[in-house]
Design a protein around this motif. Structure first.
Motif: not given
Length: 307
Positions: A99-104, A112-114, A119-122, A250-252
């Motif tokens: 699984v992806f790590k929350a922060r990339q 950024w957070c995914v 997919v980027r959500r911040t 999302p937290e944009f």
């Protein structure tokens, strides 16, 4: 003695060859496999030590990481069409589970957070950015169109063909296919997976495999072109769009939106101001002309007639 040795050697090679040929990963053409014992084939992700379960789909995070490996390391498993900036491919950080790590983060220390689909959500920030959790992508909407034919397909036939495709090719249980709508030539598919048991494939992985198939860049070892038929007639897919909906919004930040709104407000205010100014000037000119005309009439009345 030599003929007997030749026969034995031939039998050994005959037995070993099929075993060697079968040591491949059917669901991941980028996996590197090796025969480490009689009937035992071990496959690992190209460029890493992560083992690959070839009985199911490989996680999207591992796949994206494999796509970033240089050509010399991946050898002939490199995707034939290369990479495109529009694919949204980056070198991700993955957990051991895939699984992806929350922060990339990238090499320039931009982070950024995914979500679970990667997919980027911040908004992007520096390495001080904190991502408290990996938010799950619960729904995936797939929109595709097919080439127009002389007659449209029947809705139940399209639903049946696509359900069988996702179940047989991508190992997705039909219970995760929430709906399929068909309005020729548009087809809409909604995948719904609130919670994923360990033994089920993730809808994010399914969507990624499907996207690669449609782009004629199959991840499967056979590299076979995606073929979908409806009652024997080919369903030729032309365009594809995928939308991801998370459990949490999302937290944009609103900076970009605020800037856009400010620009619109500025234009409106300037337009209104110019309009008001033009009206005031026209009114002033009209009033001035009227006063001049009035003054002229008054002078003519006060001036005595020469007669």
């Amino acid at each position: 003695m030599e003929p007997l040795f030749g026969v034995v050697l031939g039998l050994i090679l005959a037995v070993a060859s099929p075993a060697h040929d079968s040591c491949t990963c059917a669901t991941n053409k980028w996996a590197v496999c090796a025969q480490d014992g009689p009937g035992n084939c071990t496959c690992r992700l190209a460029g890493s030590d992560h083992p690959v379960d070839c009985s199911t789909l490989t996680s999207k995070c591992f796949l994206m990481k494999a796509e970033m490996i240089p050509l010399k390391e991946k050898r002939f498993w490199r995707p034939p069409h290369g990479l495109s900036d529009s694919d949204g491919i980056y070198n991700p950080d993955c957990e051991d589970s895939g699984v992806f790590k929350a922060r990339q983060c990238n090499q320039s220390s931009t982070c950024w957070c995914v979500n679970t689909a990667g997919v980027r959500r911040t908004e992007k920030g520096d390495r001080s950015l904190s991502c408290s959790e990996l938010v799950r992508t619960r729904w995936i909407y797939i929109e595709l169109t097919h080439k127009r034919s002389s007659s449209a397909f029947d809705v139940p036939d399209v639903e049946k063909a696509l359900t069988q495709l996702f179940e047989s090719r991508y190992k997705l249980h039909p219970k995760y296919i929430a709906a399929i709508k068909y309005d020729p030539p548009l087809i809409q598919i909604r995948l719904d997976q609130n919670k994923k048991p360990r033994w089920d494939v993730d809808i994010a992985d399914v969507a990624y495999y499907f996207e690669k198939d449609v782009k004629n860049d199959s991840i499967f070892h056979s590299n076979s072109k995606l073929s979908v038929s409806v009652n024997g007639d080919a369903l030729a897919i032309e365009k594809l769009r995928i939308y991801y909906v998370d459990e949490k919004p999302p937290e944009f930040c609103m900076k970009q939106l605020a800037a856009g709104i400010s620009a619109v407000v500025t234009v409106v205010v300037l337009t209104a101001g110019i309009g008001i100014a033009v009206l005031l000037i026209l009114r002033w000119l009209h009033t001035r002309k009227y006063k001049k005309f009035e003054s002229k009439e008054m002078r003519e009345i006060k001036t005595p007639s020469l007669e």
